[in-house]
Write a protein that holds these residues in place. Structure first.
Motif, PDB file in Angstrom:
ATOM      1  N   LEU A 147       0.805  -1.217   0.000  1.00 19.21           N
ATOM      2  CA  LEU A 147       0.000   0.000   0.000  1.00 19.21           C
ATOM      3  C   LEU A 147       0.838   1.266   0.000  1.00 19.21           C
ATOM      4  N   SER A 148       1.936   1.241   0.720  1.00 18.88           N
ATOM      5  CA  SER A 148       2.795   2.430   0.754  1.00 18.88           C
ATOM      6  C   SER A 148       3.771   2.359  -0.408  1.00 18.88           C
ATOM      7  N   LYS A 149       3.257   2.627  -1.578  1.00 20.62           N
ATOM      8  CA  LYS A 149       4.018   2.454  -2.814  1.00 20.62           C
ATOM      9  C   LYS A 149       5.380   3.139  -2.770  1.00 20.62           C
ATOM     10  N   LYS A 150       5.357   4.394  -2.365  1.00 20.47           N
ATOM     11  CA  LYS A 150       6.556   5.214  -2.501  1.00 20.47           C
ATOM     12  C   LYS A 150       7.804   4.510  -1.973  1.00 20.47           C
ATOM     13  N   THR A 151       7.754   4.108  -0.700  1.00 21.21           N
ATOM     14  CA  THR A 151       8.950   3.536  -0.087  1.00 21.21           C
ATOM     15  C   THR A 151       9.430   2.289  -0.807  1.00 21.21           C
ATOM     16  N   SER A 152       8.495   1.349  -0.967  1.00 21.17           N
ATOM     17  CA  SER A 152       8.939   0.045  -1.438  1.00 21.17           C
ATOM     18  C   SER A 152       9.391   0.089  -2.895  1.00 21.17           C
ATOM     19  N   LEU A 153       8.797   0.981  -3.660  1.00 23.26           N
ATOM     20  CA  LEU A 153       9.137   0.996  -5.072  1.00 23.26           C
ATOM     21  C   LEU A 153      10.560   1.481  -5.292  1.00 23.26           C
ATOM     22  N   GLU A 154      11.033   2.312  -4.348  1.00 21.45           N
ATOM     23  CA  GLU A 154      12.368   2.858  -4.531  1.00 21.45           C
ATOM     24  C   GLU A 154      13.448   1.894  -4.066  1.00 21.45           C
ATOM     25  N   ILE A 155      13.022   0.829  -3.434  1.00 17.24           N
ATOM     26  CA  ILE A 155      14.001  -0.125  -2.935  1.00 17.24           C
ATOM     27  C   ILE A 155      14.263  -1.193  -3.989  1.00 17.24           C
ATOM     28  N   ASP A 156      15.492  -1.267  -4.425  1.00 19.01           N
ATOM     29  CA  ASP A 156      15.804  -2.210  -5.497  1.00 19.01           C
ATOM     30  C   ASP A 156      16.608  -3.394  -4.963  1.00 19.01           C
ATOM     31  N   LYS A 194      26.433   5.852   1.988  1.00 23.66           N
ATOM     32  CA  LYS A 194      25.359   6.690   1.449  1.00 23.66           C
ATOM     33  C   LYS A 194      24.064   5.911   1.295  1.00 23.66           C
ATOM     34  N   LYS A 195      24.157   4.720   0.722  1.00 21.00           N
ATOM     35  CA  LYS A 195      22.957   3.907   0.507  1.00 21.00           C
ATOM     36  C   LYS A 195      22.293   3.570   1.840  1.00 21.00           C
ATOM     37  N   LEU A 196      23.109   3.149   2.781  1.00 19.33           N
ATOM     38  CA  LEU A 196      22.547   2.763   4.079  1.00 19.33           C
ATOM     39  C   LEU A 196      21.920   3.971   4.769  1.00 19.33           C
ATOM     40  N   ASN A 197      22.538   5.106   4.603  1.00 19.61           N
ATOM     41  CA  ASN A 197      21.993   6.326   5.187  1.00 19.61           C
ATOM     42  C   ASN A 197      20.618   6.631   4.594  1.00 19.61           C
ATOM     43  N   LYS A 198      20.508   6.464   3.297  1.00 23.19           N
ATOM     44  CA  LYS A 198      19.229   6.697   2.615  1.00 23.19           C
ATOM     45  C   LYS A 198      18.162   5.744   3.156  1.00 23.19           C
ATOM     46  N   LEU A 199      18.558   4.470   3.310  1.00 24.90           N
ATOM     47  CA  LEU A 199      17.618   3.470   3.814  1.00 24.90           C
ATOM     48  C   LEU A 199      17.190   3.791   5.244  1.00 24.90           C
ATOM     49  N   ARG A 200      18.157   4.240   6.042  1.00 19.51           N
ATOM     50  CA  ARG A 200      17.821   4.593   7.432  1.00 19.51           C
ATOM     51  C   ARG A 200      16.759   5.671   7.463  1.00 19.51           C
ATOM     52  N   ILE A 201      16.921   6.671   6.587  1.00 24.83           N
ATOM     53  CA  ILE A 201      15.952   7.763   6.544  1.00 24.83           C
ATOM     54  C   ILE A 201      14.593   7.238   6.089  1.00 24.83           C
ATOM     55  N   GLN A 202      14.603   6.446   5.018  1.00 24.91           N
ATOM     56  CA  GLN A 202      13.347   5.904   4.485  1.00 24.91           C
ATOM     57  C   GLN A 202      12.553   5.141   5.536  1.00 24.91           C
ATOM     58  N   PHE A 203      13.262   4.332   6.320  1.00 22.60           N
ATOM     59  CA  PHE A 203      12.570   3.483   7.284  1.00 22.60           C
ATOM     60  C   PHE A 203      12.542   4.084   8.682  1.00 22.60           C
ATOM     61  N   LYS A 204      12.960   5.335   8.761  1.00 23.03           N
ATOM     62  CA  LYS A 204      12.971   6.029  10.056  1.00 23.03           C
ATOM     63  C   LYS A 204      13.719   5.224  11.113  1.00 23.03           C
ATOM     64  N   ALA A 205      14.885   4.734  10.754  1.00 23.11           N
ATOM     65  CA  ALA A 205      15.684   3.941  11.692  1.00 23.11           C
ATOM     66  C   ALA A 205      16.760   4.821  12.325  1.00 23.11           C
ATOM     67  N   ASN A 206      17.013   4.578  13.592  1.00 19.50           N
ATOM     68  CA  ASN A 206      18.029   5.362  14.306  1.00 19.50           C
ATOM     69  C   ASN A 206      19.448   4.970  13.906  1.00 19.50           C
ATOM     70  N   ASN A 207      19.650   3.705  13.636  1.00 19.67           N
ATOM     71  CA  ASN A 207      20.987   3.217  13.288  1.00 19.67           C
ATOM     72  C   ASN A 207      20.857   1.915  12.506  1.00 19.67           C
ATOM     73  N   ALA A 208      21.991   1.329  12.167  1.00 21.71           N
ATOM     74  CA  ALA A 208      21.973   0.133  11.319  1.00 21.71           C
ATOM     75  C   ALA A 208      21.249  -1.031  12.000  1.00 21.71           C
TER      76      ALA A 208
END
Lengths: 221, 221
Positions: A147-156, A194-208
């Motif tokens: 349902l939340s298209k935006k997030t998942s679609l950008e994840i390759d 950089k990639k991991l940082n982007k993912l952290r932001i997308q998933f609202k994660a504090n750290n790895a």
DNA sequence: TATAACCTTACGGGAAACCATAATTACAAA
DNA sequence: TTTGTAATTATGGTTTCCCGTAAGGTTATA
């Protein structure tokens, strides 16, 4: 809580668990059927008798047997019922976890909840019943991405691969080496950061650590 | 087979299934209650009358209602009964499938079997009754890991809590603060480091990320 | 009481992660 | 070719994690 609930599932034993959940949530009357056609007729009769069901919990796949059926799947049943009785609440309870199917049922057919059968299925079914009763919708976490298209679609695939390596205990340095060995680009430590940082932001994660926990809960890895 | 069996569950309908199983296994007299306190009193009375029950099948969660209860959960009931009557056989029959809970009840509280409600619940309950009757123990396959894994035996609630906080994205520093705020000891950064180090070794994890991924896969958190 | 074993806490050094910025490369449009 | 944009890589500084050592405290036992 719901007054009149119908459970439709071709396997009697699964019904037992669903009934358990419903009773623990104090649903008034609960009935069950093992064929889509029976479900359709019961609901139709409920409306005619002025005692309509207000919730249907149905599986998607029903194995064929000797009884000839008009509706060959839960999906067809949902389409027909939502067309005739849009206000009837419907919860899908299925092993099917393909996002495409979930999206179709929730967005196009206007189902009210989608719960994946599985180890936590009954727990999530409880949450779904709660949500639907509050005029809300619900989908199991593992297919919430549908349902939340935006997030998942950008994840390759690269991202998924990265997360898997990370969850397997490799340091960012080791991941870099691994990617270089497999001729996968980008592979520099900086790019991985950089990639991991982007993912952290997308998933609202504090750290790895948090990131891996989240994507594991979502069933992405 | 068992002579005198008591079934304790706040949901009437589930009892029905359990009674069916017991009947098919030729249990002599079977009685049922819907409150923990009633279960306790009945069992106590049985001993006083020289006609003790030899098996209790009980749920864990009982919803509260108008009746005031001494025992608020099946767990409390089990603790009390096993203390007074260690020879009384007890089978837990619950939807709860967290390994931690299973481990606690089987190892610490000395329950004789743990069966998860669910699709195969009644079938497994039959096996459990059989096993307990043969002085054996039984746990549902889906939670069997709780007992089989040597490593996890040494893991206590503190560790689980720690792993949860970690997976929720808290840094070790923040975890320390959180524990201090909740008056949980130990709470120093150094102690947290030590505990996590021990856990990493136990689970053969390379780092904290790996550790969280592993325990999530095991279903520990 | 003394002793040993264990738990908790403190501290320091090195590694890895985190964060911002800058340099380099790749590539498409002008 | 030139130019602009984006992707990739490099660099340095700060925080957090990882790991060893050691000091103080508690508990069990002789």
């Amino acid at each position: 809580m719901f007054n009149k609930v119908l459970v439709s599932d071709d396997l009697g034993s699964i019904n037992q668990g669903v009934l358990t959940v419903l009773e623990s949530m104090r649903a008034k009357t609960v009935q069950q059927v093992q064929y889509c056609d029976d479900a359709y007729l019961k609901i139709k009769k409920g409306y005619l008798d002025q005692t309509p069901y207000d919730l249907l919990i149905t599986d998607l796949s029903f194995v064929k047997d000797y009884r000839e059926q008009n509706f060959r799947s839960g999906e067809e049943l949902v389409i027909a019922l939502k067309q005739e009785y849009p206000e009837l609440k419907i919860i899908i309870y299925s092993v099917e976890d393909r996002l495409q199917k979930v999206r179709l049922l929730m967005n196009d057919h206007k189902a009210n909840a989608y719960v994946c059968k599985g180890r936590r299925g009954l727990i999530e079914l409880g949450k779904a019943i709660e949500a639907v009763h509050n005029e809300d919708i619900f989908v199991s976490p593992q297919v919430a991405a549908a349902l939340s298209k935006k997030t998942s679609l950008e994840i390759d695939d690269f991202d998924i691969n990265l997360l898997k390596l990370l969850s397997n205990g490799l340091s960012q340095d080791e991941i870099s080496v691994s990617l270089k060995n497999n001729n996968i680009s980008p592979s520099s430590l900086s790019s991985i950061e950089k990639k991991l940082n982007k993912l952290r932001i997308q998933f609202k994660a504090n750290n790895a650590i948090h990131l891996v926990a989240i994507v594991k809960d979502l069933g992405l890895i």
